[in-house]
Write a protein that holds these residues in place. Sequence first.
Motif, PDB file in Angstrom:
ATOM      1  N   MET A   1      24.812  20.227   3.418  1.00 17.30           N
ATOM      2  CA  MET A   1      23.528  20.336   2.734  1.00 17.30           C
ATOM      3  C   MET A   1      22.536  19.361   3.357  1.00 17.30           C
ATOM      4  SD  MET A   1      22.676  19.890  -1.340  1.00 17.30           S
ATOM      5  CE  MET A   1      23.203  18.163  -1.368  1.00 17.30           C
ATOM      6  N   THR A   2      21.359  19.824   3.703  1.00 18.88           N
ATOM      7  CA  THR A   2      20.327  18.979   4.299  1.00 18.88           C
ATOM      8  C   THR A   2      19.843  17.942   3.292  1.00 18.88           C
ATOM      9  OG1 THR A   2      19.604  20.838   5.648  1.00 18.88           O
ATOM     10  CG2 THR A   2      18.115  18.961   5.491  1.00 18.88           C
ATOM     11  N   GLN A   3      19.794  16.689   3.702  1.00 13.19           N
ATOM     12  CA  GLN A   3      19.354  15.604   2.831  1.00 13.19           C
ATOM     13  C   GLN A   3      17.876  15.291   3.077  1.00 13.19           C
ATOM     14  OE1 GLN A   3      21.554  14.182   0.526  1.00 13.19           O
ATOM     15  NE2 GLN A   3      22.876  15.851   1.220  1.00 13.19           N
ATOM     16  N   LEU A   4      17.254  14.626   2.094  1.00 14.53           N
ATOM     17  CA  LEU A   4      15.887  14.156   2.281  1.00 14.53           C
ATOM     18  C   LEU A   4      15.887  13.025   3.314  1.00 14.53           C
ATOM     19  CD1 LEU A   4      14.692  14.032  -1.443  1.00 14.53           C
ATOM     20  CD2 LEU A   4      14.210  15.807   0.249  1.00 14.53           C
ATOM     21  N   ALA A   5      14.802  12.926   4.070  1.00 18.10           N
ATOM     22  CA  ALA A   5      14.688  11.897   5.105  1.00 18.10           C
ATOM     23  C   ALA A   5      14.649  10.509   4.480  1.00 18.10           C
ATOM     24  CB  ALA A   5      13.432  12.132   5.931  1.00 18.10           C
ATOM     25  N   ARG A   6      15.333   9.542   5.084  1.00 17.79           N
ATOM     26  CA  ARG A   6      15.392   8.177   4.561  1.00 17.79           C
ATOM     27  C   ARG A   6      14.553   7.277   5.467  1.00 17.79           C
ATOM     28  NH1 ARG A   6      21.349   6.321   3.225  1.00 17.79           N
ATOM     29  NH2 ARG A   6      20.109   4.703   2.197  1.00 17.79           N
ATOM     30  N   GLN A   7      13.280   7.115   5.124  1.00 18.92           N
ATOM     31  CA  GLN A   7      12.353   6.421   6.019  1.00 18.92           C
ATOM     32  C   GLN A   7      11.425   5.434   5.315  1.00 18.92           C
ATOM     33  OE1 GLN A   7      10.211   9.372   8.274  1.00 18.92           O
ATOM     34  NE2 GLN A   7      12.040  10.201   9.256  1.00 18.92           N
ATOM     35  N   LEU A   8      11.521   5.267   4.015  1.00 16.15           N
ATOM     36  CA  LEU A   8      10.535   4.465   3.286  1.00 16.15           C
ATOM     37  C   LEU A   8      10.950   3.004   3.171  1.00 16.15           C
ATOM     38  CD1 LEU A   8       9.564   6.922   0.396  1.00 16.15           C
ATOM     39  CD2 LEU A   8       8.568   6.695   2.683  1.00 16.15           C
ATOM     40  N   ARG A   9       9.928   2.117   3.266  1.00 16.41           N
ATOM     41  CA  ARG A   9      10.133   0.677   3.142  1.00 16.41           C
ATOM     42  C   ARG A   9       9.328   0.158   1.948  1.00 16.41           C
ATOM     43  NH1 ARG A   9      12.688  -0.905   7.815  1.00 16.41           N
ATOM     44  NH2 ARG A   9      12.549   0.574   9.559  1.00 16.41           N
ATOM     45  N   ILE A  10       9.415  -1.152   1.693  1.00 20.60           N
ATOM     46  CA  ILE A  10       8.834  -1.698   0.463  1.00 20.60           C
ATOM     47  C   ILE A  10       7.322  -1.508   0.402  1.00 20.60           C
ATOM     48  CG2 ILE A  10       8.583  -4.063   1.352  1.00 20.60           C
ATOM     49  CD1 ILE A  10       9.440  -4.951  -1.554  1.00 20.60           C
ATOM     50  N   ALA A  11       6.630  -1.632   1.555  1.00 17.77           N
ATOM     51  CA  ALA A  11       5.177  -1.411   1.550  1.00 17.77           C
ATOM     52  C   ALA A  11       4.859   0.029   1.171  1.00 17.77           C
ATOM     53  CB  ALA A  11       4.580  -1.738   2.912  1.00 17.77           C
ATOM     54  N   ASP A  12       5.704   0.954   1.605  1.00 23.47           N
ATOM     55  CA  ASP A  12       5.509   2.364   1.253  1.00 23.47           C
ATOM     56  C   ASP A  12       5.688   2.562  -0.236  1.00 23.47           C
ATOM     57  OD1 ASP A  12       5.265   3.016   4.010  1.00 23.47           O
ATOM     58  OD2 ASP A  12       7.446   3.047   4.188  1.00 23.47           O
ATOM     59  N   TYR A  13       6.663   1.876  -0.828  1.00 20.96           N
ATOM     60  CA  TYR A  13       6.896   2.036  -2.266  1.00 20.96           C
ATOM     61  C   TYR A  13       5.771   1.420  -3.091  1.00 20.96           C
ATOM     62  CZ  TYR A  13      11.526   4.022  -1.599  1.00 20.96           C
ATOM     63  OH  TYR A  13      12.547   4.869  -1.260  1.00 20.96           O
ATOM     64  N   PHE A  14       5.233   0.288  -2.628  1.00 24.13           N
ATOM     65  CA  PHE A  14       4.063  -0.265  -3.331  1.00 24.13           C
ATOM     66  C   PHE A  14       2.883   0.695  -3.244  1.00 24.13           C
ATOM     67  CE2 PHE A  14      -0.068  -2.395  -2.913  1.00 24.13           C
ATOM     68  CZ  PHE A  14      -0.198  -2.878  -4.206  1.00 24.13           C
ATOM     69  N   SER A  15       2.630   1.230  -2.046  1.00 26.80           N
ATOM     70  CA  SER A  15       1.524   2.170  -1.868  1.00 26.80           C
ATOM     71  C   SER A  15       1.710   3.405  -2.738  1.00 26.80           C
ATOM     72  CB  SER A  15       1.415   2.596  -0.398  1.00 26.80           C
ATOM     73  OG  SER A  15       1.074   1.504   0.420  1.00 26.80           O
ATOM     74  N   LEU A  16       2.957   3.845  -2.877  1.00 25.49           N
ATOM     75  CA  LEU A  16       3.228   4.989  -3.738  1.00 25.49           C
ATOM     76  C   LEU A  16       2.981   4.646  -5.196  1.00 25.49           C
ATOM     77  CD1 LEU A  16       4.295   7.852  -4.193  1.00 25.49           C
ATOM     78  CD2 LEU A  16       6.622   6.908  -4.183  1.00 25.49           C
ATOM     79  N   GLY A  17       3.528   3.495  -5.658  1.00 24.19           N
ATOM     80  CA  GLY A  17       3.378   3.108  -7.064  1.00 24.19           C
ATOM     81  C   GLY A  17       1.943   2.821  -7.451  1.00 24.19           C
ATOM     82  N   TRP A  18       1.278   1.936  -6.692  1.00 25.53           N
ATOM     83  CA  TRP A  18      -0.110   1.593  -7.029  1.00 25.53           C
ATOM     84  C   TRP A  18      -1.052   2.740  -6.689  1.00 25.53           C
ATOM     85  CZ3 TRP A  18      -4.803   0.857  -4.459  1.00 25.53           C
ATOM     86  CH2 TRP A  18      -5.808   0.258  -5.228  1.00 25.53           C
ATOM     87  N   GLY A  19      -0.789   3.391  -5.562  1.00 25.47           N
ATOM     88  CA  GLY A  19      -1.659   4.487  -5.153  1.00 25.47           C
ATOM     89  C   GLY A  19      -1.598   5.666  -6.090  1.00 25.47           C
ATOM     90  N   THR A  20      -0.442   5.915  -6.685  1.00 25.06           N
ATOM     91  CA  THR A  20      -0.307   6.991  -7.658  1.00 25.06           C
ATOM     92  C   THR A  20      -1.000   6.633  -8.965  1.00 25.06           C
ATOM     93  OG1 THR A  20       1.795   7.629  -6.667  1.00 25.06           O
ATOM     94  CG2 THR A  20       1.382   8.421  -8.875  1.00 25.06           C
ATOM     95  N   MET A  21      -1.097   5.350  -9.242  1.00 24.84           N
ATOM     96  CA  MET A  21      -1.673   4.877 -10.496  1.00 24.84           C
ATOM     97  C   MET A  21      -3.204   4.889 -10.489  1.00 24.84           C
ATOM     98  SD  MET A  21      -1.245   1.074 -12.135  1.00 24.84           S
ATOM     99  CE  MET A  21       0.542   1.164 -12.011  1.00 24.84           C
ATOM    100  N   VAL A  22      -3.814   4.303  -9.482  1.00 18.41           N
ATOM    101  CA  VAL A  22      -5.262   4.077  -9.474  1.00 18.41           C
ATOM    102  C   VAL A  22      -5.953   5.181  -8.680  1.00 18.41           C
ATOM    103  CG1 VAL A  22      -7.106   2.509  -8.823  1.00 18.41           C
ATOM    104  CG2 VAL A  22      -4.948   1.596  -9.705  1.00 18.41           C
ATOM    105  N   GLY A  23      -6.708   6.016  -9.381  1.00 23.17           N
ATOM    106  CA  GLY A  23      -7.428   7.103  -8.733  1.00 23.17           C
ATOM    107  C   GLY A  23      -8.920   6.866  -8.729  1.00 23.17           C
ATOM    108  N   VAL A  24      -9.672   7.791  -9.309  1.00 20.12           N
ATOM    109  CA  VAL A  24     -11.126   7.659  -9.352  1.00 20.12           C
ATOM    110  C   VAL A  24     -11.658   7.625 -10.790  1.00 20.12           C
ATOM    111  CG1 VAL A  24     -11.527   8.665  -7.091  1.00 20.12           C
ATOM    112  CG2 VAL A  24     -11.401  10.167  -9.079  1.00 20.12           C
ATOM    113  N   GLY A  25     -10.756   7.377 -11.741  1.00 18.90           N
ATOM    114  CA  GLY A  25     -11.215   7.250 -13.120  1.00 18.90           C
ATOM    115  C   GLY A  25     -12.255   6.159 -13.273  1.00 18.90           C
ATOM    116  N   TRP A  26     -12.103   5.065 -12.498  1.00 18.43           N
ATOM    117  CA  TRP A  26     -13.049   3.942 -12.573  1.00 18.43           C
ATOM    118  C   TRP A  26     -14.449   4.340 -12.121  1.00 18.43           C
ATOM    119  CZ3 TRP A  26     -15.080   2.693  -7.810  1.00 18.43           C
ATOM    120  CH2 TRP A  26     -14.378   3.128  -6.681  1.00 18.43           C
TER     121      TRP A  26
END
Length: 457
Positions: A1-26
Amino acid sequence: MTQLARQLRIADYFSLGWGTMVGVGWLVVMDDWLMRGGPLGGILGFAIGGILLLPIGYVYGKLVMAMPDAAGEVAYTARVFPRPVSFYTGWMMMLAYFIVCPWEAVAVGRIAGYIFPALDSIELYRVAGKPVYLPHLAIGLSLTALVTVVNYRGVRLSATFQNWTTFGTLALFVVFVAIGVARGSPANFPPLFTHTSFVSILLVLQIVPYFMTGFESVTKAAEEANPEFRAQGFSRAIFAAIIVGAVFYIIVIAAVGFVAPWRSLTGEPFMTAVAFEHAVGARWIVSIILSAALLSLFKVFNGNFIAASRLLFAMGRRGLVDARLATVHPQNQTPAAAVVSVGIATALCMFLGSAILVPITEVGSVASATGWFAVSAAYLWMRPRVADRLIALLGALVGFAMVLMKLVPFVPGHFSGWEWLVLGVWIMLGTLIGRNSIGRPGGTQLAMGKTDQERNR
């Protein structure tokens, strides 16, 4: 079974977490925030909300280290609760992520129309009295297509896109706030509250779950961590996203209240930009703000798209929705079927136009808080050490209280008819989709043991 690519590092996870949170509501709904609570009510609402989310973030950090599963809330609740509970928990979180995608696709058309007024033309129809313009639709659909293609091609491309837009937004934010505040005055703040202080804070606190949703998106990409990634990085990224997100909102609310007499500007479109333009007396500051908004819009759209597609993929893999949604592209190693499905659904919802903006904010808050409550309750049920139980209990109480704030009729700011309609339709849709799967056993569950990543700490 093909697995998802394993390429993310901590900066990527911060960008995902904060970037997913803060949009253009402000930028897009700042007038709604200030009319709810005033400058001080808004500041305190987001500050209290951010603090209350810390125990929930702690619980997510503990669980993702033990169960690095893209199913996130579904995997955690399935560990201790019956299958229907995990299904509806995942379905509500799916709403929390997915609902942001058409929100941002609609918002990009509004921002483009503000920059180029000629785009506010060729009205096609109206929804709830709000016009839907052809140019707005074309721009939003184009952005949706771009995000879909980026996510289809590979997680590294998507993460790079997320990183550039995240740190670009932060840099531009620092620039325009520093310039604007230098021209402001404390005399612009009053009135500090729009209602009594308690009601003002409460009305803002009710929408915090929607605008702070995203830190837990880190868990949806847990299976895509680089092999050398240490599991503690998940918790660090989650906490950083919560703290930086709350500080961002606090600063931008304070800045808008400081740079101009905000009460006289609440009827203006894109009140944040107008307030800074008044303070500086020049149009170029608006260009910086709108550039920051566009970058922020791209990243929050992309981040929520990642989270929604991974959650849908994981639910398909567990047999909670159509198993074809668990298809992984053999070359790109992305959840291709889930990515395309989220892209198509986003495009269809876009046709509802800007009438969806405020109801989506309200319903998204309840959806997020429901997931947070279920995850905290699940961790509590797993009987961790005493200190962790107390933190999980606090997280469960916070999530439950945030749900009640919108559903209980006598609480100011409770659901109106439109919000009940959206929530009801989503629950009925989930029941129809999951009716043949939620009653039977199945799916992949990861035990609460040590994982390879956790052993690397």
